[in-house]
Write an enzyme that holds these catalytic residues in place. Structure first.
Site, PDB file in Angstrom:
ATOM      1  N   HIS A 137      18.351 -10.807  -3.049  1.00  0.00           N
ATOM      2  CA  HIS A 137      17.526 -11.980  -2.728  1.00  0.00           C
ATOM      3  C   HIS A 137      16.639 -11.710  -1.508  1.00  0.00           C
ATOM      4  O   HIS A 137      15.434 -11.599  -1.654  1.00  0.00           O
ATOM      5  CB  HIS A 137      18.362 -13.249  -2.517  1.00  0.00           C
ATOM      6  CG  HIS A 137      19.240 -13.602  -3.661  1.00  0.00           C
ATOM      7  ND1 HIS A 137      18.746 -13.798  -4.931  1.00  0.00           N
ATOM      8  CD2 HIS A 137      20.579 -13.770  -3.738  1.00  0.00           C
ATOM      9  CE1 HIS A 137      19.745 -14.081  -5.746  1.00  0.00           C
ATOM     10  NE2 HIS A 137      20.865 -14.073  -5.046  1.00  0.00           N
ATOM     11  N   ASP A 151      21.333 -12.392 -12.362  1.00  0.00           N
ATOM     12  CA  ASP A 151      22.115 -13.203 -11.435  1.00  0.00           C
ATOM     13  C   ASP A 151      23.008 -14.212 -12.149  1.00  0.00           C
ATOM     14  O   ASP A 151      24.019 -13.847 -12.745  1.00  0.00           O
ATOM     15  CB  ASP A 151      21.179 -13.875 -10.440  1.00  0.00           C
ATOM     16  CG  ASP A 151      21.905 -14.434  -9.225  1.00  0.00           C
ATOM     17  OD1 ASP A 151      23.140 -14.399  -9.195  1.00  0.00           O
ATOM     18  OD2 ASP A 151      21.236 -14.905  -8.280  1.00  0.00           O
TER      19      ASP A 151
END
Length: 455
Positions: A268, A319
């Site tokens: 991220h 994810d």
């Protein structure tokens, strides 16, 4: 010796037409350009090297779409996490294997040939360790074996519930290890994947809020030369908590206190300053971007254009697996930059004006680096991990070279991928995984038995 013939293929040195490829023992033996097919050759339209999915929580595929109802207050990542904990604490080993198998089937159908499983559901439902510390990881390995996807298993070190060593919450009991227990988990995980031909095991300190500085250092030592993945700076609350606790932002603290280098994947890194971004680039680490999940959770927008301009590396991951689609991850990444800067084609390069090609190449290289494997490419000696596109798909009509990748990334509404091979073995045929029907039946039975509904 197996033979294939492609109308066009993206080789290591660039696009070529009328390509004949042979494979022996799972690796590309020969490549010939402007060649005629030979009797017995399999034929396909467009061949591409496969892309790695560098960040996945496979079990979360089972809760896809469940968190799309407004709660009594403001919804955020943290309210989504409450549902995720409820789901994580309901699944056992059989359920994890069934859910992961569907996630892996969908990854292959979407053009991903390897997954990095950031795996943190380690213990039984009451927090008691299994007799085999890697029981749950072994189920991920079993799902990978069944579906054919490449696996880099990233067992997670989870120690605390917040900065400053806050005690874990009850709903985190399945995740938690001390340092000695984690070392045992890594050793057991290596055994769990030993039967998979090209599996890897790395380490994954969950985040700066979930490990102590001593735990982070221990995880790095355990890793050796293997991949190291960490969630970082995903949420603004995390950045603010880190500032209050340490006086530094998360990425700045990590770069100052850990030996961040090319082994690392910073997952991220959404909220970074220009100085932090420059530090990431200098370190050689890969940034793990998950644009679909980051949008779904309301994380924010990573400055990807600035990263590429500075010479940094990124890969993409699915994810939370709310939607598994390689092309859409790349498309969403470019579109986020367009919305942010109100301009177009921001992630292309001066030497490569094709945005689709730039995105594809960057994700392929960064994903391979992050997962500890050789870069996927169509070249003699490389593993025969490749994807074929249906040349008859209407969106590919009249396209050649990089225009094929632009169409794949930006105009792909589905049905463009017709085949996926791993080590020369075909796992996706006609756009469908060869085990899809059996995997879906088991998944549906598993979800019904769990009885977890949307909040």
């Amino acid at each position: 010796m197996q033979g294939w013939w492609f109308e066009a293929a993206l080789l290591a040195e660039g696009w070529a037409e009328r390509v004949r490829m042979t494979v022996e023992s799972g690796r590309i033996a020969t490549l010939a350009v402007d060649a005629a097919p030979e009797p017995g050759d399999a034929r396909a339209g467009v061949a591409l090297p496969g892309v790695a999915n560098l960040h996945s929580h496979a079990f979360q595929r089972g809760m896809a779409g469940m968190a799309e109802r407004r709660g009594p207050g403001a919804d955020s990542f943290w309210t989504w996490r409450d549902l995720m904990y409820r789901f994580a604490n309901a699944i056992g080993p059989d359920a994890l294997e069934a859910i992961a198998a569907l996630a892996f089937v969908e990854m292959l159908e979407a053009g991903f040939v390897r997954t990095g499983e950031f795996h943190y559901v380690h213990h039984d439902r009451d927090g008691t360790p299994f007799a085999n510390p890697a029981e749950m990881g072994a189920r991920l390995a079993a799902a990978a074996a069944e579906t054919g996807i490449g696996l880099t298993l990233l067992p997670v070190l989870y120690m605390t519930s917040g900065f400053g060593g806050a005690a874990p919450r009850p709903e985190q009991r399945r995740f938690v290890h001390d340092i000695d227990g984690y070392a045992g988990l890594i050793e057991a995980s290596r055994g769990a994947v030993a039967s998979l031909a090209d599996a890897r095991v790395g380490v994954a300190p969950h985040s700066l809020r979930a490990v102590t500085p001593e735990g982070l250092a221990a995880a790095v030592a355990i890793a050796g030369e293997r991949p190291i993945h960490i969630h970082i700076a995903e949420q603004t609350d995390e950045v603010e908590d880190c500032l209050r606790h340490s006086g530094q932002r998360p990425v700045a603290w990590l770069l100052d206190h850990a030996p961040v280098d090319s082994r690392w994947c910073l997952v991220h890194a959404t909220h970074v300053t220009p100085e932090e971004l420059a530090g990431i680039v200098r370190s050689g680490a890969v940034v793990g971007l998950c644009p679909i999940t980051e949008a779904n959770l309301g994380d924010g927008i990573f400055p990807a254009a600035a990263l590429l301009e500075a010479g940094g590396s990124f890969g993409v991951g699915s994810d939370s697996n709310v939607l598994i689609d390689c092309a859409q991850e790349l498309r969403s990444l470019e579109y986020s930059q367009r919305l942010l800067q109100r301009a177009r084609n921001l992630l292309s390069r001066p030497d490569c004006p094709s945005t689709g090609r730039t995105l594809f190449d960057a994700a392929r290289r960064g994903g391979a680096q992050a997962l500890g494997v050789a870069e996927a490419e169509l070249a003699p000696g490389a593993r025969a991990d490749f994807v074929t596109l249906d040349r008859a798909h209407p969106t590919l009509a009249g396209r050649a070279g990089d225009a094929l990748l632009d169409a794949f990334v930006f105009a792909n509404g589905g049905g463009m991928i017709d085949g996926v091979w791993r080590g020369g073995k075909q796992w996706v045929r006609g756009g469908r995984h060869v085990a899809r029907d059996a995997v879906v039946r088991r998944y549906a039975t598993t979800l019904a038995a769990l009885g977890i509904a949307a909040r």
